[in-house]
Scaffold this motif. Structure first.
Motif, PDB file in Angstrom:
ATOM      1  N   ALA A  18      43.954  41.980  36.475  1.00  0.00           N
ATOM      2  CA  ALA A  18      43.457  40.552  36.028  1.00  0.00           C
ATOM      3  C   ALA A  18      42.025  40.401  36.792  1.00  0.00           C
ATOM      4  CB  ALA A  18      44.316  39.316  36.380  1.00  0.00           C
ATOM      5  N   PRO A  19      40.887  40.221  36.405  1.00  0.00           N
ATOM      6  CA  PRO A  19      39.648  39.944  37.015  1.00  0.00           C
ATOM      7  C   PRO A  19      39.663  38.796  37.976  1.00  0.00           C
ATOM      8  CG  PRO A  19      39.207  39.467  34.758  1.00  0.00           C
ATOM      9  CD  PRO A  19      40.801  39.902  34.905  1.00  0.00           C
ATOM     10  N   ILE A  20      39.047  38.635  38.860  1.00  0.00           N
ATOM     11  CA  ILE A  20      38.809  37.487  39.896  1.00  0.00           C
ATOM     12  C   ILE A  20      37.530  37.740  40.712  1.00  0.00           C
ATOM     13  CG2 ILE A  20      40.164  39.055  41.632  1.00  0.00           C
ATOM     14  CD1 ILE A  20      41.611  36.446  42.700  1.00  0.00           C
ATOM     15  N   SER A  21      36.964  36.360  40.610  1.00  0.00           N
ATOM     16  CA  SER A  21      35.588  36.184  41.215  1.00  0.00           C
ATOM     17  C   SER A  21      35.622  36.436  42.582  1.00  0.00           C
ATOM     18  CB  SER A  21      34.964  35.105  40.788  1.00  0.00           C
ATOM     19  OG  SER A  21      35.376  34.092  41.287  1.00  0.00           O
TER      20      SER A  21
ATOM     21  N   LEU B 280      48.807  36.864  35.296  1.00  0.00           N
ATOM     22  CA  LEU B 280      49.172  37.266  36.511  1.00  0.00           C
ATOM     23  C   LEU B 280      48.587  36.646  37.608  1.00  0.00           C
ATOM     24  CD1 LEU B 280      50.183  40.098  37.782  1.00  0.00           C
ATOM     25  CD2 LEU B 280      47.556  41.203  37.604  1.00  0.00           C
ATOM     26  N   VAL B 281      47.496  35.861  37.628  1.00  0.00           N
ATOM     27  CA  VAL B 281      47.094  34.879  38.719  1.00  0.00           C
ATOM     28  C   VAL B 281      48.104  34.050  38.897  1.00  0.00           C
ATOM     29  CG1 VAL B 281      45.373  33.273  39.384  1.00  0.00           C
ATOM     30  CG2 VAL B 281      44.712  35.351  38.443  1.00  0.00           C
ATOM     31  N   ARG B 282      48.784  33.334  37.884  1.00  0.00           N
ATOM     32  CA  ARG B 282      49.766  32.489  38.079  1.00  0.00           C
ATOM     33  C   ARG B 282      50.901  32.735  38.462  1.00  0.00           C
ATOM     34  NH1 ARG B 282      48.073  31.256  32.806  1.00  0.00           N
ATOM     35  NH2 ARG B 282      50.051  31.652  31.862  1.00  0.00           N
ATOM     36  N   GLU B 283      51.241  34.071  38.166  1.00  0.00           N
ATOM     37  CA  GLU B 283      52.576  34.844  38.663  1.00  0.00           C
ATOM     38  C   GLU B 283      52.425  34.972  40.160  1.00  0.00           C
ATOM     39  OE1 GLU B 283      55.335  38.944  38.793  1.00  0.00           O
ATOM     40  OE2 GLU B 283      53.450  38.433  37.161  1.00  0.00           O
ATOM     41  N   LEU B 284      51.150  35.390  40.719  1.00  0.00           N
ATOM     42  CA  LEU B 284      50.959  35.641  42.056  1.00  0.00           C
ATOM     43  C   LEU B 284      50.735  34.138  42.654  1.00  0.00           C
ATOM     44  CD1 LEU B 284      50.076  37.374  44.708  1.00  0.00           C
ATOM     45  CD2 LEU B 284      47.909  36.900  44.183  1.00  0.00           C
ATOM     46  N   TYR B 285      50.414  33.049  42.373  1.00  0.00           N
ATOM     47  CA  TYR B 285      50.654  31.629  42.823  1.00  0.00           C
ATOM     48  C   TYR B 285      52.008  31.417  42.822  1.00  0.00           C
ATOM     49  CZ  TYR B 285      50.563  26.669  42.991  1.00  0.00           C
ATOM     50  OH  TYR B 285      50.734  25.515  43.351  1.00  0.00           O
TER      51      TYR B 285
ATOM     52  N   ALA C 276      46.112  26.672  37.780  1.00  0.00           N
ATOM     53  CA  ALA C 276      45.650  26.244  36.484  1.00  0.00           C
ATOM     54  C   ALA C 276      44.758  27.607  35.841  1.00  0.00           C
ATOM     55  CB  ALA C 276      44.542  25.071  36.748  1.00  0.00           C
ATOM     56  N   SER C 277      45.159  28.691  36.441  1.00  0.00           N
ATOM     57  CA  SER C 277      44.333  29.606  35.667  1.00  0.00           C
ATOM     58  C   SER C 277      44.725  30.113  34.330  1.00  0.00           C
ATOM     59  CB  SER C 277      44.624  31.052  36.625  1.00  0.00           C
ATOM     60  OG  SER C 277      43.731  32.134  36.163  1.00  0.00           O
ATOM     61  N   ASP C 278      43.978  30.563  33.386  1.00  0.00           N
ATOM     62  CA  ASP C 278      44.315  31.124  32.405  1.00  0.00           C
ATOM     63  C   ASP C 278      44.982  32.358  32.169  1.00  0.00           C
ATOM     64  OD1 ASP C 278      43.255  28.816  31.063  1.00  0.00           O
ATOM     65  OD2 ASP C 278      41.020  29.770  30.891  1.00  0.00           O
ATOM     66  N   LEU C 279      44.714  33.083  33.528  1.00  0.00           N
ATOM     67  CA  LEU C 279      45.379  34.431  33.543  1.00  0.00           C
ATOM     68  C   LEU C 279      46.996  34.401  33.983  1.00  0.00           C
ATOM     69  CD1 LEU C 279      42.232  35.983  35.329  1.00  0.00           C
ATOM     70  CD2 LEU C 279      42.819  36.292  32.769  1.00  0.00           C
TER      71      LEU C 279
END
Length: 291
Positions: free
Chosen positions: A163-166, A188-193, A183-186
């Motif tokens: 997943a891209p991340i800034s 994988l980001v929500r899974e890490l959270y 609140a990410s649309d991605l």
């Protein structure tokens, strides 16, 4: 169709062995011939191999365990610095350079996550069959493309999700501000959270190294030579090019071979080294030797 491919294979071998017919190549290289040979072998393999799922012929094969097509085979070998030029020459002769490495190599920096009890580290050391680890990664200190990656292992096969991340999001994460992740649309980001909240995953250490990558389309093969492995010790100053890293004491160079449904013989032969055996080397685990 199989008869036709067998004929093509025999014809190719005849071309290779008969000097008088080599003019048919009209200046083509041995690499193109090897590529053609592997293509014919691949096509024959596909025709003779039962489908992976969804058919009665598959269901009758009790020895086959269905695996997601996203999983790939992976070999890792610990090699010496003296092995590097040997492998480079062989791979340059039979494989193509990765288009993402126009100079032949690139620098990689990763920041690995782990729990307070070092779950990812312990599962790697213990050889747990199904395990996963999260990391942030960028290349050549280019912050325009930073990736969040999740690498999963299952039955000896591996899968990667990205997943891209800034840069701003990474900076917020490193400062302990995680709210934006929920609140990410991605996914994988929500899974890490979620796992940061439930398992206590946190950034653990930086791993730096240099990679020489090669690709070979038949079999979706990717071969990499990794060396110059350095550890950030306990530092998580991921975005700072000047952050202190030191050589991971005694770390070898690493040969990695990854492929899909089959590994072409031409690649298998190219990476053979006397006394070199497949292992389970982990750069993250090696870079944790200091704590």
């Amino acid at each position: 169709m199989i008869k036709f491919l067998q004929f093509m294979l025999l014809t190719s071998i005849h071309f290779q062995s008969s000097p008088g017919t080599m003019t048919a190549y009209r200046g083509n290289s041995h690499l193109q011939h090897a590529f053609f040979l592997e293509f014919v072998q691949f096509a024959m393999h596909k025709m003779q191999t039962p489908p992976l799922s969804g058919s009665s012929s598959y269901n009758k094969r009790k020895d086959v365990i269905p695996i997601s097509p996203n999983y790939r085979n992976e070999w890792k070998h610990e090699i010496t610095m003296a092995d590097l030029p040997v492998l480079r020459r062989r791979l340059q002769a039979v494989a193509a350079a990765d288009p993402h490495a126009p100079s032949g190599s690139y620098q990689i920096r990763s920041l690995y996550f782990d729990t307070p009890g070092d779950k990812a580290l312990r599962e790697k050391i213990d050889g747990v069959n199904q395990r996963e680890k999260f990391r942030l990664r960028f290349y050549n200190f280019d912050f325009s493309l930073i990736k969040l990656e999740k690498k999963s292992k299952r039955n000896g096969l591996c899968q990667k999700e990205y997943a891209p991340i800034s840069r701003e999001q990474v900076q917020a994460l490193l400062l302990g501000r995680y709210g934006w992740m929920k609140a990410s649309d991605l996914p994988l980001v929500r899974e890490l959270y979620l796992k940061m909240i439930t398992q206590g995953l946190r950034p653990k250490t930086i791993v730096d190294y240099t990679r020489d990558p090669f690709v070979f389309p038949p079999g979706s093969v990717r071969v990499t030579l990794d060396y110059g492995i350095r550890t950030g010790l306990g530092s998580t100053d991921f975005l700072n090019p000047q952050s202190l890293t030191v050589p991971a004491g005694g770390a070898p160079a690493v040969l990695e071979v990854k492929w899909g449904e089959f590994l072409p013989d031409i690649i298998r032969d190219a990476v053979q080294l006397s006394g070199c055996r497949t292992g389970a080397f982990s750069k993250y685990a090696f870079c944790r030797i200091y704590g």
